[in-house]
Write a protein that holds these residues in place. Structure first.
Motif, PDB file in Angstrom:
ATOM      1  N   ILE A  89       0.853  -1.184   0.000  1.00  0.00           N
ATOM      2  CA  ILE A  89       0.000   0.000   0.000  1.00  0.00           C
ATOM      3  C   ILE A  89       0.890   1.235   0.000  1.00  0.00           C
ATOM      4  O   ILE A  89       1.815   1.340   0.798  1.00  0.00           O
ATOM      5  N   THR A  90       0.602   2.171  -0.914  1.00  0.00           N
ATOM      6  CA  THR A  90       1.392   3.407  -0.976  1.00  0.00           C
ATOM      7  C   THR A  90       0.691   4.512  -0.200  1.00  0.00           C
ATOM      8  O   THR A  90      -0.518   4.700  -0.321  1.00  0.00           O
ATOM      9  N   ILE A  91       1.474   5.223   0.583  1.00  0.00           N
ATOM     10  CA  ILE A  91       0.972   6.319   1.392  1.00  0.00           C
ATOM     11  C   ILE A  91       1.771   7.575   1.071  1.00  0.00           C
ATOM     12  O   ILE A  91       3.001   7.534   1.003  1.00  0.00           O
ATOM     13  N   LEU A  92       1.054   8.672   0.879  1.00  0.00           N
ATOM     14  CA  LEU A  92       1.696   9.974   0.737  1.00  0.00           C
ATOM     15  C   LEU A  92       1.512  10.701   2.054  1.00  0.00           C
ATOM     16  O   LEU A  92       0.389  10.934   2.496  1.00  0.00           O
ATOM     17  N   LEU A  93       2.614  11.044   2.694  1.00  0.00           N
ATOM     18  CA  LEU A  93       2.606  11.755   3.960  1.00  0.00           C
ATOM     19  C   LEU A  93       2.972  13.209   3.696  1.00  0.00           C
ATOM     20  O   LEU A  93       4.078  13.500   3.240  1.00  0.00           O
ATOM     21  N   LEU A 131       6.738   8.835  11.513  1.00  0.00           N
ATOM     22  CA  LEU A 131       5.680   8.194  10.726  1.00  0.00           C
ATOM     23  C   LEU A 131       6.263   7.329   9.616  1.00  0.00           C
ATOM     24  O   LEU A 131       5.787   6.211   9.381  1.00  0.00           O
ATOM     25  N   GLU A 132       7.270   7.846   8.928  1.00  0.00           N
ATOM     26  CA  GLU A 132       7.889   7.064   7.857  1.00  0.00           C
ATOM     27  C   GLU A 132       8.424   5.745   8.411  1.00  0.00           C
ATOM     28  O   GLU A 132       8.180   4.678   7.849  1.00  0.00           O
ATOM     29  N   TYR A 133       9.141   5.816   9.518  1.00  0.00           N
ATOM     30  CA  TYR A 133       9.713   4.619  10.130  1.00  0.00           C
ATOM     31  C   TYR A 133       8.630   3.605  10.484  1.00  0.00           C
ATOM     32  O   TYR A 133       8.719   2.436  10.124  1.00  0.00           O
ATOM     33  N   ASN A 134       7.605   4.059  11.189  1.00  0.00           N
ATOM     34  CA  ASN A 134       6.541   3.147  11.641  1.00  0.00           C
ATOM     35  C   ASN A 134       5.716   2.596  10.488  1.00  0.00           C
ATOM     36  O   ASN A 134       5.347   1.421  10.494  1.00  0.00           O
ATOM     37  N   LEU A 135       5.416   3.427   9.507  1.00  0.00           N
ATOM     38  CA  LEU A 135       4.624   2.956   8.376  1.00  0.00           C
ATOM     39  C   LEU A 135       5.406   1.964   7.520  1.00  0.00           C
ATOM     40  O   LEU A 135       4.863   0.959   7.064  1.00  0.00           O
ATOM     41  N   ASP A 156      -2.404   5.246  -2.501  1.00  0.00           N
ATOM     42  CA  ASP A 156      -3.613   4.588  -1.994  1.00  0.00           C
ATOM     43  C   ASP A 156      -4.259   5.413  -0.880  1.00  0.00           C
ATOM     44  O   ASP A 156      -5.476   5.378  -0.712  1.00  0.00           O
ATOM     45  N   VAL A 157      -3.447   6.119  -0.097  1.00  0.00           N
ATOM     46  CA  VAL A 157      -3.914   6.940   1.020  1.00  0.00           C
ATOM     47  C   VAL A 157      -3.030   8.173   1.133  1.00  0.00           C
ATOM     48  O   VAL A 157      -1.833   8.102   0.858  1.00  0.00           O
ATOM     49  N   ILE A 158      -3.640   9.280   1.572  1.00  0.00           N
ATOM     50  CA  ILE A 158      -2.870  10.490   1.851  1.00  0.00           C
ATOM     51  C   ILE A 158      -3.077  10.864   3.314  1.00  0.00           C
ATOM     52  O   ILE A 158      -4.212  10.960   3.777  1.00  0.00           O
ATOM     53  N   LEU A 159      -1.968  11.041   4.032  1.00  0.00           N
ATOM     54  CA  LEU A 159      -1.998  11.559   5.399  1.00  0.00           C
ATOM     55  C   LEU A 159      -1.610  13.023   5.304  1.00  0.00           C
ATOM     56  O   LEU A 159      -0.515  13.349   4.845  1.00  0.00           O
ATOM     57  N   LEU A 160      -2.492  13.903   5.732  1.00  0.00           N
ATOM     58  CA  LEU A 160      -2.344  15.327   5.451  1.00  0.00           C
ATOM     59  C   LEU A 160      -2.425  16.163   6.722  1.00  0.00           C
ATOM     60  O   LEU A 160      -3.427  16.106   7.439  1.00  0.00           O
ATOM     61  N   ASP A 161      -1.373  16.927   6.973  1.00  0.00           N
ATOM     62  CA  ASP A 161      -1.381  17.860   8.097  1.00  0.00           C
ATOM     63  C   ASP A 161      -2.180  19.090   7.687  1.00  0.00           C
ATOM     64  O   ASP A 161      -2.309  19.399   6.504  1.00  0.00           O
ATOM     65  N   PHE A 175       4.111  -0.551   4.600  1.00  0.00           N
ATOM     66  CA  PHE A 175       3.627   0.433   3.645  1.00  0.00           C
ATOM     67  C   PHE A 175       4.790   1.040   2.861  1.00  0.00           C
ATOM     68  O   PHE A 175       5.905   1.131   3.363  1.00  0.00           O
ATOM     69  N   GLU A 176       4.505   1.458   1.649  1.00  0.00           N
ATOM     70  CA  GLU A 176       5.470   2.225   0.860  1.00  0.00           C
ATOM     71  C   GLU A 176       5.135   3.703   1.093  1.00  0.00           C
ATOM     72  O   GLU A 176       3.996   4.113   0.879  1.00  0.00           O
ATOM     73  N   VAL A 177       6.108   4.478   1.567  1.00  0.00           N
ATOM     74  CA  VAL A 177       5.836   5.841   2.006  1.00  0.00           C
ATOM     75  C   VAL A 177       6.550   6.865   1.126  1.00  0.00           C
ATOM     76  O   VAL A 177       7.753   6.769   0.893  1.00  0.00           O
ATOM     77  N   TYR A 178       5.773   7.837   0.646  1.00  0.00           N
ATOM     78  CA  TYR A 178       6.303   9.010  -0.042  1.00  0.00           C
ATOM     79  C   TYR A 178       6.039  10.203   0.864  1.00  0.00           C
ATOM     80  O   TYR A 178       5.029  10.232   1.562  1.00  0.00           O
TER      81      TYR A 178
END
Length: 172
Positions: free
Chosen positions: A46-50, A61-65, A91-96, A70-73
């Motif tokens: 699963i790809t995540i954009l942080l 977050l990158e470390y834990n994901l 697949d998901v965006i985590l957005l501040d 997860f694949e983290v960008y």
């Protein structure tokens, strides 16, 4: 039943130790088994954009994901995050919410207005916890709202559960 080859015995012993240790600590992870035998996991990553402006939160977050498979960008501001979202279609965006250049709400509005990104689940991950903030983000199109401080393990679980829900809705 295939015979266990002598060269695989150390791996099997190591695997048993991992399972015993992880099971007792209730943090057993399938990737530990895969690592033991040198294979990637069978399921698709699963790809995540942080999108987060604070470097230390991005790193944690990158470390834990990544640890959870997860694949983290990552992007450090809203404009870069919007550009990356359009390029990689995660697949998901985590957005501040509170960021330089473009705030999270502006990015969210742009994502939901764009045909190529409107389907992507967006989780607001922010320190703004007032009811009016939550309402505003959900009305703009956020799929979930997580306030800081957060539990990284719970975050991974929430992401997986939301994606499973989305997949079930798409099937029906």
């Amino acid at each position: 039943m295939p015979m266990i080859q002598r060269r695989n015995l150390p791996k099997i012993v190591r695997l048993r130790k991992i399972i015993a240790h992880r099971w007792t600590k209730s943090r057993f992870r399938l990737r530990d088994i895969a690592k033991c035998f040198g294979h990637k996991l069978m399921n698709e990553q699963i790809t995540i954009l942080l999108v987060e402006d604070e470097a230390h939160i991005r790193r944690v977050l990158e470390y834990n994901l990544k640890l959870d498979g997860f694949e983290v960008y990552m992007a450090e501001d809203g404009a870069t995050g919007l550009k990356l979202a359009r390029q990689i279609c995660p697949d998901v965006i985590l957005l501040d919410w509170l960021m330089p250049v473009m705030n999270g709400l502006q990015v969210l509005a742009e994502l939901k207005a764009d045909d190529s990104t409107e389907h992507i689940p967006v989780f607001m991950l922010t320190a703004k916890g007032m009811l009016s903030d939550v309402t505003q983000a959900l009305e703009t199109g956020a799929d979930d709202y997580i306030t800081k401080p957060f539990n990284p393990v719970q975050l991974s679980k929430t992401i997986r559960e939301k994606l499973e829900k989305c997949a079930k809705v798409k099937k029906n």
